[in-house]
Design a protein around this motif. Structure first.
Motif, PDB file in Angstrom:
ATOM      1  N   LEU A  66       0.799  -1.160  -0.021  1.00 53.02           N
ATOM      2  CA  LEU A  66      -0.116  -0.059  -0.146  1.00 53.02           C
ATOM      3  C   LEU A  66       0.686   1.314  -0.253  1.00 53.02           C
ATOM      4  O   LEU A  66       0.686   2.123  -1.027  1.00 53.02           O
ATOM      5  CB  LEU A  66      -0.929  -0.115   1.295  1.00 53.02           C
ATOM      6  CG  LEU A  66      -1.883   1.227   1.307  1.00 53.02           C
ATOM      7  CD1 LEU A  66      -2.846   1.365   0.095  1.00 53.02           C
ATOM      8  CD2 LEU A  66      -2.659   1.209   2.630  1.00 53.02           C
ATOM      9  N   ALA A  67       1.955   1.191   0.754  1.00 52.03           N
ATOM     10  CA  ALA A  67       2.863   2.527   1.140  1.00 52.03           C
ATOM     11  C   ALA A  67       3.319   2.562  -0.376  1.00 52.03           C
ATOM     12  O   ALA A  67       3.310   3.742  -0.946  1.00 52.03           O
ATOM     13  CB  ALA A  67       3.731   2.268   2.032  1.00 52.03           C
ATOM     14  N   GLU A  68       3.729   1.368  -0.870  1.00 50.49           N
ATOM     15  CA  GLU A  68       4.456   1.577  -2.289  1.00 50.49           C
ATOM     16  C   GLU A  68       3.447   2.251  -3.328  1.00 50.49           C
ATOM     17  O   GLU A  68       3.879   3.035  -4.170  1.00 50.49           O
ATOM     18  CB  GLU A  68       4.825   0.065  -2.916  1.00 50.49           C
ATOM     19  CG  GLU A  68       5.359   0.092  -4.123  1.00 50.49           C
ATOM     20  CD  GLU A  68       6.651   0.278  -4.419  1.00 50.49           C
ATOM     21  OE1 GLU A  68       7.487   0.860  -3.418  1.00 50.49           O
ATOM     22  OE2 GLU A  68       7.060   0.661  -5.671  1.00 50.49           O
ATOM     23  N   ALA A  69       2.188   1.703  -3.349  1.00 46.70           N
ATOM     24  CA  ALA A  69       1.321   2.034  -4.277  1.00 46.70           C
ATOM     25  C   ALA A  69       1.011   3.841  -4.112  1.00 46.70           C
ATOM     26  O   ALA A  69       0.991   4.348  -5.173  1.00 46.70           O
ATOM     27  CB  ALA A  69      -0.008   1.275  -4.113  1.00 46.70           C
ATOM     28  N   VAL A  70       0.824   4.079  -2.854  1.00 43.64           N
ATOM     29  CA  VAL A  70       0.624   5.391  -2.562  1.00 43.64           C
ATOM     30  C   VAL A  70       1.935   6.384  -3.053  1.00 43.64           C
ATOM     31  O   VAL A  70       1.523   7.263  -3.430  1.00 43.64           O
ATOM     32  CB  VAL A  70       0.178   5.622  -1.070  1.00 43.64           C
ATOM     33  CG1 VAL A  70      -0.055   7.095  -0.738  1.00 43.64           C
ATOM     34  CG2 VAL A  70      -0.967   4.855  -0.632  1.00 43.64           C
ATOM     35  N   ASN A  71       3.227   5.787  -2.886  1.00 42.10           N
ATOM     36  CA  ASN A  71       4.146   6.705  -3.285  1.00 42.10           C
ATOM     37  C   ASN A  71       3.987   6.738  -4.777  1.00 42.10           C
ATOM     38  O   ASN A  71       4.467   7.766  -5.537  1.00 42.10           O
ATOM     39  CB  ASN A  71       5.331   5.914  -2.965  1.00 42.10           C
ATOM     40  CG  ASN A  71       5.872   6.317  -1.591  1.00 42.10           C
ATOM     41  OD1 ASN A  71       5.868   7.568  -1.272  1.00 42.10           O
ATOM     42  ND2 ASN A  71       6.347   5.372  -0.663  1.00 42.10           N
ATOM     43  N   VAL A  72       3.770   5.643  -5.477  1.00 36.52           N
ATOM     44  CA  VAL A  72       3.698   5.662  -7.114  1.00 36.52           C
ATOM     45  C   VAL A  72       2.519   6.619  -7.449  1.00 36.52           C
ATOM     46  O   VAL A  72       2.448   7.568  -8.260  1.00 36.52           O
ATOM     47  CB  VAL A  72       3.200   4.353  -7.586  1.00 36.52           C
ATOM     48  CG1 VAL A  72       2.775   4.449  -8.985  1.00 36.52           C
ATOM     49  CG2 VAL A  72       4.616   3.437  -7.268  1.00 36.52           C
ATOM     50  N   HIS A  73       1.463   6.639  -6.495  1.00 40.61           N
ATOM     51  CA  HIS A  73       0.251   7.660  -6.834  1.00 40.61           C
ATOM     52  C   HIS A  73       0.599   8.877  -6.932  1.00 40.61           C
ATOM     53  O   HIS A  73       0.374   9.772  -7.454  1.00 40.61           O
ATOM     54  CB  HIS A  73      -0.996   6.987  -6.065  1.00 40.61           C
ATOM     55  CG  HIS A  73      -1.828   8.211  -5.970  1.00 40.61           C
ATOM     56  ND1 HIS A  73      -2.885   8.238  -6.985  1.00 40.61           N
ATOM     57  CD2 HIS A  73      -2.519   9.037  -5.289  1.00 40.61           C
ATOM     58  CE1 HIS A  73      -3.980   9.094  -6.960  1.00 40.61           C
ATOM     59  NE2 HIS A  73      -3.778   9.582  -5.710  1.00 40.61           N
ATOM     60  N   LEU A  74       1.425   9.202  -5.584  1.00 38.74           N
ATOM     61  CA  LEU A  74       2.015  10.516  -5.382  1.00 38.74           C
ATOM     62  C   LEU A  74       3.028  11.185  -6.716  1.00 38.74           C
ATOM     63  O   LEU A  74       2.664  12.231  -7.017  1.00 38.74           O
ATOM     64  CB  LEU A  74       2.859  10.606  -4.194  1.00 38.74           C
ATOM     65  CG  LEU A  74       1.853  10.684  -2.860  1.00 38.74           C
ATOM     66  CD1 LEU A  74       2.637  10.663  -1.907  1.00 38.74           C
ATOM     67  CD2 LEU A  74       1.264  12.043  -2.845  1.00 38.74           C
ATOM     68  N   LEU A 104       1.393   9.115   4.905  1.00 35.83           N
ATOM     69  CA  LEU A 104       2.568   7.881   4.997  1.00 35.83           C
ATOM     70  C   LEU A 104       3.860   8.383   5.904  1.00 35.83           C
ATOM     71  O   LEU A 104       4.618   7.392   6.171  1.00 35.83           O
ATOM     72  CB  LEU A 104       3.035   8.298   3.250  1.00 35.83           C
ATOM     73  CG  LEU A 104       2.640   7.614   2.215  1.00 35.83           C
ATOM     74  CD1 LEU A 104       3.193   8.088   0.891  1.00 35.83           C
ATOM     75  CD2 LEU A 104       2.497   6.088   2.455  1.00 35.83           C
ATOM     76  N   ALA A 105       3.695   9.293   6.384  1.00 29.92           N
ATOM     77  CA  ALA A 105       4.875   9.732   7.327  1.00 29.92           C
ATOM     78  C   ALA A 105       6.405   9.343   6.817  1.00 29.92           C
ATOM     79  O   ALA A 105       6.784   9.702   5.754  1.00 29.92           O
ATOM     80  CB  ALA A 105       4.487   9.344   8.583  1.00 29.92           C
ATOM     81  N   GLY A 106       6.813   8.399   7.509  1.00 29.43           N
ATOM     82  CA  GLY A 106       8.307   7.948   7.277  1.00 29.43           C
ATOM     83  C   GLY A 106       8.306   6.984   6.050  1.00 29.43           C
ATOM     84  O   GLY A 106       9.140   7.032   5.370  1.00 29.43           O
ATOM     85  N   ASP A 107       7.105   6.634   5.595  1.00 27.31           N
ATOM     86  CA  ASP A 107       7.427   6.013   4.306  1.00 27.31           C
ATOM     87  C   ASP A 107       7.344   6.728   3.118  1.00 27.31           C
ATOM     88  O   ASP A 107       7.242   6.116   1.651  1.00 27.31           O
ATOM     89  CB  ASP A 107       5.865   4.742   4.465  1.00 27.31           C
ATOM     90  CG  ASP A 107       6.062   3.853   5.376  1.00 27.31           C
ATOM     91  OD1 ASP A 107       7.262   3.521   5.516  1.00 27.31           O
ATOM     92  OD2 ASP A 107       5.274   3.248   5.792  1.00 27.31           O
ATOM     93  N   TYR A 108       7.172   7.908   3.131  1.00 27.32           N
ATOM     94  CA  TYR A 108       6.954   8.688   1.957  1.00 27.32           C
ATOM     95  C   TYR A 108       8.305   8.859   1.149  1.00 27.32           C
ATOM     96  O   TYR A 108       9.495   9.122   1.781  1.00 27.32           O
ATOM     97  CB  TYR A 108       6.691  10.398   2.429  1.00 27.32           C
ATOM     98  CG  TYR A 108       6.654  11.053   1.138  1.00 27.32           C
ATOM     99  CD1 TYR A 108       6.149  10.849  -0.061  1.00 27.32           C
ATOM    100  CD2 TYR A 108       7.372  12.496   1.161  1.00 27.32           C
ATOM    101  CE1 TYR A 108       5.853  11.784  -0.952  1.00 27.32           C
ATOM    102  CE2 TYR A 108       7.509  13.365   0.180  1.00 27.32           C
ATOM    103  CZ  TYR A 108       6.729  12.832  -1.154  1.00 27.32           C
ATOM    104  OH  TYR A 108       6.676  13.839  -2.061  1.00 27.32           O
ATOM    105  N   ARG A 109       8.234   8.251  -0.092  1.00 25.54           N
ATOM    106  CA  ARG A 109       9.710   8.262  -0.860  1.00 25.54           C
ATOM    107  C   ARG A 109       9.204   9.151  -2.164  1.00 25.54           C
ATOM    108  O   ARG A 109       8.682   8.630  -2.915  1.00 25.54           O
ATOM    109  CB  ARG A 109      10.034   6.839  -1.219  1.00 25.54           C
ATOM    110  CG  ARG A 109      11.030   6.357  -0.171  1.00 25.54           C
ATOM    111  CD  ARG A 109      11.348   4.999  -0.288  1.00 25.54           C
ATOM    112  NE  ARG A 109      10.376   4.090   0.292  1.00 25.54           N
ATOM    113  CZ  ARG A 109      10.131   3.874   1.473  1.00 25.54           C
ATOM    114  NH1 ARG A 109      10.869   4.139   2.381  1.00 25.54           N
ATOM    115  NH2 ARG A 109       9.245   2.949   1.908  1.00 25.54           N
TER     116      ARG A 109
END
Lengths: 131, 461, 206
Positions: free
Chosen positions: B236-244, B293-298
């Protein structure tokens, strides 16, 4: 009063403008006539079926008569001339001093939007005729 | 302007024509009674047909008393019908807002959309009345009646097919420049028309059309894995990063340039305002996602490469059990049968780059709908009449007499074929390679009996 | 103002029957309408009002055929004769190319004839047209009444009243029997079509 010398080009342009603005928007018939009741352009699906010569003559007289009525009550002219029927409606609009645009449309078409389009078309046709 | 020979010749020609016109009826100096005008001419009735008939005014439209808000809105609509003016539009908008207040927002998502669409039509009317179909006030009135029916209804499910859906589609088609099947697209989007492997983002708030998700996915005609794995938190985090990343690109590359363009163009103030608002909302969205995402934001996470996606899907079987094969432009192709809206030798062949559906009418008074099938039938006759479908490929040759129109959602394409297509069953063993470019006309290649068949699918835009 | 429709190569000429109230203008048109073949005449348009008076106008379109490539159409109009319909009368004159003045021979209408001709002159001037320069014929109508006890004006009297300065062609007619109706129409048609042709087709080569 000026004599009209119409060229095929002017008439073509006027017809195209009327078709793209009114006929494509669902108006059944649009007649462009002059103040003496002569037909300049006759567009739309019903254009061959209606008695355009009579319609044009009556419309010209109708507009003349209404503008006399306007003067009787102290108005220069009426801005809206519209007759509503059960299935068909007719709207008359002046274009400059000399021309009249008659629009015939059905129940599904809104008068307000026809008026908008006629107002816009009026300017276009004036430009076409004034070159 | 006229041929030579002016003067005498022309005049005598005029005289002759006039004499010919009138002479048969009266000889000079001869008393010749006219057949019907004799005696009582003034009383002669005029031809009845020449006298315009005065029509009685239309019957009053609503007899039943309406609740106050509805009556007020209906009155505002009547004024609008008569004249499109800023004041009349404003009255309508506030009237609509009053009605919306009386609604329980949870009643049905579709009702919310009716309000949104009606508001959009009014908005469009105030910005550019010329762009609004002339039937729009009537459509608004239908919207009003639907709302009233919904407000009075006990069981909404009864109304959905008969009233709400038709109203929605009418309203949608009255909004200028909005894809016809807007909500359906939103609903379909999570299924992903691009065969990417990332799990769908959290589904958008469900709109009205949630009744038949399976059917929709099926006629979307795309590889829908039997079961979408439940997204793991890491995924999910990965997907949200891509989405961003996609979102940032979208703002930067699409919205801001348009904004700048509108800012420079007089007359586009309203569109500019709409875009600014859109961008601000998306930026807010982005901020809240980053916060979540906090710390997971890449920043700058790239979408998984297409090759990876292909590798992932390569082993899959062909998604369609049935295909309609044909030869097109010298190659073997196949269409998805559900997407075929029309296939026959059309009454009229044209080599225009667009094929107008009116050409499918049989005779002057014929209708288009009997000729077509599938999704396209959801459009009403007047929409169909106006539709012009882009023809893919060059103008048809002399042998290419079969017209195939394939449709999906709001997208239709036409193909000229030398022969009608043939339906085949795709054996489970057939080898299927999905296409690499998700935007291309082709969904992929099917290897069948040593022959390579390109499968054409239409994707709604 | 004649309309010349170059896209269809059509010339429209407008002929107006003018005259005092109840002099027989509509009857002239009805006679023409009922005597002509369907292929040359259009639909006669009259606006029925109470009584036999013309409130608006009558219109009868005729097709003259093709001359030198131009299809020539003539439209016959009448005006409402009654004094009170001055506004409509003037309106019908808009764009006129030719005129028939229909005179009433009744003794009691003598003044009306003269007034009506003056009214015509004045209305034309308002459109920038001079009566003397327009194609015009005068019709002395209702000659069938001469043999009845009703007091009528003689042709000489009518000439003196109406045509002493104009000196245009005059026709004796009886619109109800048809006498003189076509003679009048033939003459004014010739004058009018020539007038329009001279004005637009021969000299005015823009």
């Amino acid at each position: 009063m000026q004599d009209f010398i119409l060229t095929a080009e002017i008439l073509d342009k006027a017809r195209t403008a009327i078709e793209s603005s009114l006929i494509q928007a669902g108006v059944r018939t649009a007649l462009l006539i002059d103040g003496a009741g002569n037909i300049l352009s006759n567009c739309g699906q019903d254009s061959q079926e209606i008695d355009a010569i009579s319609l044009a003559a009556l419309a010209a007289a109708n507009l003349g008569a209404t503008s006399q009525i306007a003067k009787l009550i102290g108005e220069e002219d009426f801005s809206l001339l519209f007759h509503k029927g059960k299935n068909g409606n007719i709207h008359f609009g002046r274009i400059g001093e000399e021309l009249i645009l008659i629009t015939i449309f059905g129940e599904e078409v809104s008068l307000g939007l026809v008026r908008c389009r006629v107002a816009e078309l009026t300017n276009t046709i004036l430009q076409i005729f004034e070159g | 302007m006229i041929d030579k020979k002016p003067g005498k010749d022309f005049h005598s020609e005029i005289d002759e024509a006039i004499d010919n016109l009138f002479i048969p009826f009266a000889q000079p100096g001869e008393k010749k009674p006219a057949p019907t005008a004799a005696g009582t001419a003034p009383e002669d009735p005029a031809p009845a047909g020449a006298v315009p008939q005065c029509e009685a005014s239309a019957a009053p439209e609503t007899a039943v008393a309406l609740p106050q808000e509805y009556a007020a809105f209906e009155e505002a609509l009547l004024s609008l019908e008569w004249e499109i003016s800023a004041a009349n539009i404003a009255t309508c908008r506030s009237g609509l807002a009053e009605i919306q207040k009386t609604f329980d927002a949870t009643k049905s998502g579709a009702v919310g959309e009716i309000f949104t669409l009606m508001e959009k039509i009014l908005e469009a009317m105030s910005v550019a009345p010329q762009s609004v179909p002339t039937s729009a006030p009537k459509t608004l009135k239908e919207g009003l009646h639907t709302l009233l029916a919904v407000a009075r209804a006990e069981d909404l499910s009864l109304l959905e097919d008969t009233l709400i859906d038709p109203t929605l589609s009418e309203l949608r088609s009255a909004v200028p420049n909005i894809p016809k099947d807007y909500t359906k697209l939103v609903a379909a989007a999570p299924a992903g028309s691009e065969a990417k492997e990332e799990p769908p983002p959290p589904p958008a708030p469900e709109k009205s059309r949630t009744r038949e998700p399976r059917a929709e996915a099926a006629d979307l005609g795309l590889e829908l894995p039997a079961a979408i794995p439940a997204p793991a938190p890491a995924g999910l985090a990965e997907a949200v990063n891509v989405h961003l990343t996609v979102l940032e690109k979208c703002i930067e590359k699409r919205i801001i340039p348009l904004e700048n363009l509108f800012a420079k163009s007089p007359g586009y103030e309203k569109l500019l305002a709409i875009h600014v608002e859109l961008r601000e909302r998306l930026e807010k969205e982005r901020q809240s996602l980053i916060a979540a995402l906090a710390g997971d934001y890449r920043p700058g996470t790239q979408p998984p490469s297409e090759e990876a996606a292909v590798a992932e899907t390569e082993s899959r079987p062909c998604p369609w059990p049935l295909l309609a094969t044909a030869s097109w432009g010298g190659r073997s192709v196949a269409f998805v049968p559900e997407q075929i809206a029309y296939e026959a030798k059309p009454p009229k062949k044209t080599d225009a780059p667009f094929y107008a559906l009116t050409n499918l009418k049989k005779g002057f008074f014929g209708k288009i709908s009997p000729a077509i099938k599938g999704e396209l039938l959801r459009q009403d006759e007047s929409t169909l009449k106006a539709l012009r479908v882009p023809v893919v490929g060059p103008a048809p040759g002399p042998e290419e007499n079969t017209l195939l129109i394939a449709c999906k959602g709001n997208c239709c394409l036409a193909f000229w074929l030398p022969e009608p297509s043939r339906q085949i069953e795709v054996p489970a063993t057939a080898s299927w390679t999905p296409a690499r470019e998700p935007d291309s006309l082709f969904a992929g290649q099917l290897e069948l009996g040593g022959k390579s068949i390109a499968v054409i699918t239409i994707r709604s835009v | 103002m004649a309309l010349i429709d170059l896209s269809k190569r059509e010339v429209h000429c407008k002929i107006v029957y003018y005259g005092p109230g109840r002099c027989g203008k509509t009857t002239n048109l009805l006679t023409v309408h009922s005597s002509m073949a369907d292929n040359t005449r259009g639909k006669m348009l009259t606006i029925e009002t109470k009584g036999d008076r013309t409130l608006f106008f009558d219109l009868l379109p005729l097709n003259l055929g093709t001359i030198q490539g131009f299809n020539i159409r003539i439209q016959l109009y009448t005006v409402p004769g009654q004094v009170m319909y001055a506004a409509t009368r003037k309106l019908v004159l808009k764009g006129v190319d030719g005129l028939v003045f229909v005179a009433d021979p009744l003794q009691v209408r003598r003044e009306r004839n003269i007034e009506s001709l003056e009214d015509l002159r004045k209305n034309l001037l308002d459109y920038g047209l001079k009566l003397e320069e327009m194609p015009l014929v005068i019709q002395f109508n209702k000659r069938d009444l001469v043999d009845t006890p009703i007091p009528t004006l003689t042709v000489e009297e009518l000439e003196a009243d109406l045509n002493s300065t104009l000196k245009v062609k005059t026709f004796e007619a009886s619109a109800v029997t048809g006498m003189g109706v076509f003679e009048t129409l033939r003459e004014i048609s010739k004058l009018t079509v020539r007038y329009v042709a001279n004005k637009h087709l021969l000299h005015d080569r823009k």
